[in-house]
Motif scaffolding. Structure first.
Motif, PDB file in Angstrom:
ATOM      1  N   THR A 182       9.046 -45.805 -23.220  1.00  0.00           N
ATOM      2  CA  THR A 182      10.145 -44.970 -22.725  1.00  0.00           C
ATOM      3  C   THR A 182       9.647 -43.959 -21.701  1.00  0.00           C
ATOM      4  N   GLY A 183       8.490 -43.363 -21.966  1.00  0.00           N
ATOM      5  CA  GLY A 183       7.918 -42.403 -21.021  1.00  0.00           C
ATOM      6  C   GLY A 183       7.635 -43.029 -19.663  1.00  0.00           C
ATOM      7  N   ILE A 184       7.096 -44.237 -19.677  1.00  0.00           N
ATOM      8  CA  ILE A 184       6.787 -44.938 -18.423  1.00  0.00           C
ATOM      9  C   ILE A 184       8.075 -45.299 -17.680  1.00  0.00           C
ATOM     10  N   LEU A 185       9.083 -45.732 -18.420  1.00  0.00           N
ATOM     11  CA  LEU A 185      10.359 -46.107 -17.800  1.00  0.00           C
ATOM     12  C   LEU A 185      11.105 -44.889 -17.262  1.00  0.00           C
ATOM     13  N   LEU A 186      10.937 -43.747 -17.905  1.00  0.00           N
ATOM     14  CA  LEU A 186      11.505 -42.502 -17.380  1.00  0.00           C
ATOM     15  C   LEU A 186      10.816 -42.125 -16.071  1.00  0.00           C
ATOM     16  N   ALA A 187       9.514 -42.305 -16.032  1.00  0.00           N
ATOM     17  CA  ALA A 187       8.746 -41.969 -14.830  1.00  0.00           C
ATOM     18  C   ALA A 187       9.136 -42.850 -13.646  1.00  0.00           C
ATOM     19  N   SER A 188       9.431 -44.117 -13.920  1.00  0.00           N
ATOM     20  CA  SER A 188       9.776 -45.052 -12.840  1.00  0.00           C
ATOM     21  C   SER A 188      11.230 -44.936 -12.406  1.00  0.00           C
ATOM     22  N   GLY A 189      12.025 -44.201 -13.186  1.00  0.00           N
ATOM     23  CA  GLY A 189      13.439 -44.064 -12.856  1.00  0.00           C
ATOM     24  C   GLY A 189      14.303 -45.178 -13.420  1.00  0.00           C
ATOM     25  N   THR A 190      13.698 -46.085 -14.177  1.00  0.00           N
ATOM     26  CA  THR A 190      14.470 -47.168 -14.796  1.00  0.00           C
ATOM     27  C   THR A 190      15.414 -46.611 -15.857  1.00  0.00           C
ATOM     28  N   LEU A 191      14.979 -45.539 -16.512  1.00  0.00           N
ATOM     29  CA  LEU A 191      15.813 -44.841 -17.493  1.00  0.00           C
ATOM     30  C   LEU A 191      16.078 -43.414 -17.023  1.00  0.00           C
ATOM     31  N   PRO A 192      17.264 -42.884 -17.307  1.00  0.00           N
ATOM     32  CA  PRO A 192      17.552 -41.484 -16.981  1.00  0.00           C
ATOM     33  C   PRO A 192      17.142 -40.577 -18.140  1.00  0.00           C
ATOM     34  N   SER A 232      11.845 -31.400 -13.177  1.00  0.00           N
ATOM     35  CA  SER A 232      13.006 -31.605 -12.310  1.00  0.00           C
ATOM     36  C   SER A 232      13.976 -32.610 -12.927  1.00  0.00           C
ATOM     37  N   SER A 233      13.432 -33.688 -13.477  1.00  0.00           N
ATOM     38  CA  SER A 233      14.280 -34.706 -14.110  1.00  0.00           C
ATOM     39  C   SER A 233      15.013 -34.136 -15.317  1.00  0.00           C
ATOM     40  N   LEU A 234      14.315 -33.312 -16.091  1.00  0.00           N
ATOM     41  CA  LEU A 234      14.938 -32.701 -17.268  1.00  0.00           C
ATOM     42  C   LEU A 234      16.030 -31.718 -16.862  1.00  0.00           C
ATOM     43  N   ARG A 235      15.761 -30.983 -15.804  1.00  0.00           N
ATOM     44  CA  ARG A 235      16.736 -29.994 -15.344  1.00  0.00           C
ATOM     45  C   ARG A 235      18.018 -30.681 -14.866  1.00  0.00           C
ATOM     46  N   LYS A 236      17.852 -31.787 -14.154  1.00  0.00           N
ATOM     47  CA  LYS A 236      19.022 -32.527 -13.667  1.00  0.00           C
ATOM     48  C   LYS A 236      19.865 -33.054 -14.825  1.00  0.00           C
ATOM     49  N   ALA A 237      19.205 -33.334 -15.936  1.00  0.00           N
ATOM     50  CA  ALA A 237      19.919 -33.839 -17.114  1.00  0.00           C
ATOM     51  C   ALA A 237      20.339 -32.712 -18.051  1.00  0.00           C
ATOM     52  N   ASN A 238      20.116 -31.454 -17.617  1.00  0.00           N
ATOM     53  CA  ASN A 238      20.440 -30.274 -18.431  1.00  0.00           C
ATOM     54  C   ASN A 238      19.730 -30.292 -19.783  1.00  0.00           C
ATOM     55  N   ASP A 240      16.171 -29.315 -19.906  1.00  0.00           N
ATOM     56  CA  ASP A 240      14.882 -28.638 -19.793  1.00  0.00           C
ATOM     57  C   ASP A 240      14.667 -27.559 -20.852  1.00  0.00           C
ATOM     58  N   LYS A 241      15.688 -26.827 -21.237  1.00  0.00           N
ATOM     59  CA  LYS A 241      15.511 -25.749 -22.213  1.00  0.00           C
ATOM     60  C   LYS A 241      15.186 -26.296 -23.595  1.00  0.00           C
ATOM     61  N   ARG A 242      15.897 -27.320 -23.989  1.00  0.00           N
ATOM     62  CA  ARG A 242      15.707 -27.856 -25.341  1.00  0.00           C
ATOM     63  C   ARG A 242      14.395 -28.614 -25.486  1.00  0.00           C
ATOM     64  N   LEU A 243      13.870 -29.129 -24.384  1.00  0.00           N
ATOM     65  CA  LEU A 243      12.641 -29.910 -24.468  1.00  0.00           C
ATOM     66  C   LEU A 243      11.416 -29.135 -23.980  1.00  0.00           C
ATOM     67  N   LEU A 244      11.601 -27.877 -23.645  1.00  0.00           N
ATOM     68  CA  LEU A 244      10.496 -27.074 -23.138  1.00  0.00           C
ATOM     69  C   LEU A 244       9.363 -26.985 -24.158  1.00  0.00           C
ATOM     70  N   VAL A 245       9.713 -26.856 -25.424  1.00  0.00           N
ATOM     71  CA  VAL A 245       8.698 -26.761 -26.479  1.00  0.00           C
ATOM     72  C   VAL A 245       7.830 -28.011 -26.497  1.00  0.00           C
ATOM     73  N   SER A 246       8.460 -29.169 -26.364  1.00  0.00           N
ATOM     74  CA  SER A 246       7.705 -30.423 -26.374  1.00  0.00           C
ATOM     75  C   SER A 246       6.736 -30.493 -25.204  1.00  0.00           C
ATOM     76  N   ILE A 247       7.162 -30.008 -24.059  1.00  0.00           N
ATOM     77  CA  ILE A 247       6.298 -30.018 -22.881  1.00  0.00           C
ATOM     78  C   ILE A 247       5.108 -29.089 -23.092  1.00  0.00           C
ATOM     79  N   LEU A 248       5.368 -27.908 -23.664  1.00  0.00           N
ATOM     80  CA  LEU A 248       4.301 -26.938 -23.890  1.00  0.00           C
ATOM     81  C   LEU A 248       3.255 -27.473 -24.861  1.00  0.00           C
ATOM     82  N   LEU A 249       3.667 -28.322 -25.772  1.00  0.00           N
ATOM     83  CA  LEU A 249       2.722 -28.903 -26.723  1.00  0.00           C
ATOM     84  C   LEU A 249       1.670 -29.757 -26.025  1.00  0.00           C
ATOM     85  N   LEU A 250       2.000 -30.232 -24.825  1.00  0.00           N
ATOM     86  CA  LEU A 250       1.076 -31.085 -24.090  1.00  0.00           C
ATOM     87  C   LEU A 250       0.093 -30.283 -23.247  1.00  0.00           C
ATOM     88  N   ALA A 251       0.349 -29.007 -23.101  1.00  0.00           N
ATOM     89  CA  ALA A 251      -0.482 -28.179 -22.219  1.00  0.00           C
ATOM     90  C   ALA A 251      -1.893 -28.014 -22.773  1.00  0.00           C
TER      91      ALA A 251
END
Length: 251
Positions: A182-192, A232-238, A240-251
């Protein structure tokens, strides 16, 4: 010489019938469109597709995948050519269930045909090796299929959203493969990015399945794209706020 009245009475109806038949043949020949040898009416192909049932569709797809084996180029070719004779539009959910889970899925994510080896295949995402390159190759299979049959795009989105709701029914290894894919398909734009809303379902959030899945998904996504692109992709899908924690876990 005189003509027998009975002969006249017999001849008139016969002549009238022959004249009517001749007129009918003339009319049909005049208005009938020429048909080339071997030509098939357009409705014929549609009628053939109407005959297919989910189980017939399933058997055809599973047989093709088993014959192609682990050669994903052969899988992609099979899917490309088979779409011209099978009704992908009608049975899209069955198609994607099999390509990902190897079997038709019941509500909740259990395999409908798990007990019958002839109705399942191990040549699918869940049956593949658990490594990034393999998932990347599978992502290319899905991308090619959807580019070829554009009408499958929405059905594929719905399939992934459904599978995210079914995460609890899958093993940890299967969850990992689905997350990376799913992550790869999101990156390629195959999935929104909107498909990620399924991760906020209460039952998988409470058990920690959602968070674990999101971490693996974002790791794969950010292996393909930089953080700015992901945000940017998360923001367009509204989202980004709810998934910010998940992103920070990768930092």
């Amino acid at each position: 010489s005189s003509v027998c009245p009975s002969a006249v009475s017999y001849c008139l109806p016969v002549c009238a019938r022959e004249a009517a038949r001749a007129a009918h043949r003339y009319f049909m020949n005049k208005h009938q469109k020429p048909v080339l040898t071997g030509q098939r009416f357009k409705t014929r192909k549609r009628d053939e597709k109407e005959k297919f049932e989910p189980t017939v569709f399933r058997d055809t797809i599973i047989q093709g995948l088993n014959e192609a084996g682990n050669e994903l180029e052969a899988v992609a070719k099979f899917l490309d050519t088979t779409g011209s004779r099978l009704d992908y539009r009608r049975y899209a959910d069955t198609l994607f269930d099999i390509l990902i889970a190897g079997s038709m899925l019941a509500p909740g994510g259990t395999r409908i045909d798990d007990g019958d080896k002839t109705k399942v295949t191990s040549h699918c995402v869940f049956g593949a090796n658990e490594d990034y390159e393999t998932m990347r190759n599978y992502a290319q299979v899905f991308s090619k299929l959807i580019r070829r049959y554009k009408y499958l795009e929405k059905a594929f989105e719905d399939e992934i959203k459904k599978l995210l709701l079914f995460l609890k029914a899958f093993s940890e290894a299967e969850q990992t493969k689905l997350a990376v894919l799913t992550g790869i398909l999101l990156a390629s734009g195959t999935l929104p990015a909107t498909i990620l809303t399924s991760l906020f379902t209460e039952n998988i959030v409470k058990e920690g399945i959602s968070a674990s899945f999101a971490v693996k998904l974002f790791k794969a996504w950010m292996s393909e794209k930089d953080a700015n692109s992901v945000t940017s992709s998360l923001r367009k899908a509204n989202l980004d706020k709810r998934l910010l924690v998940s992103i920070l876990l990768l930092a």
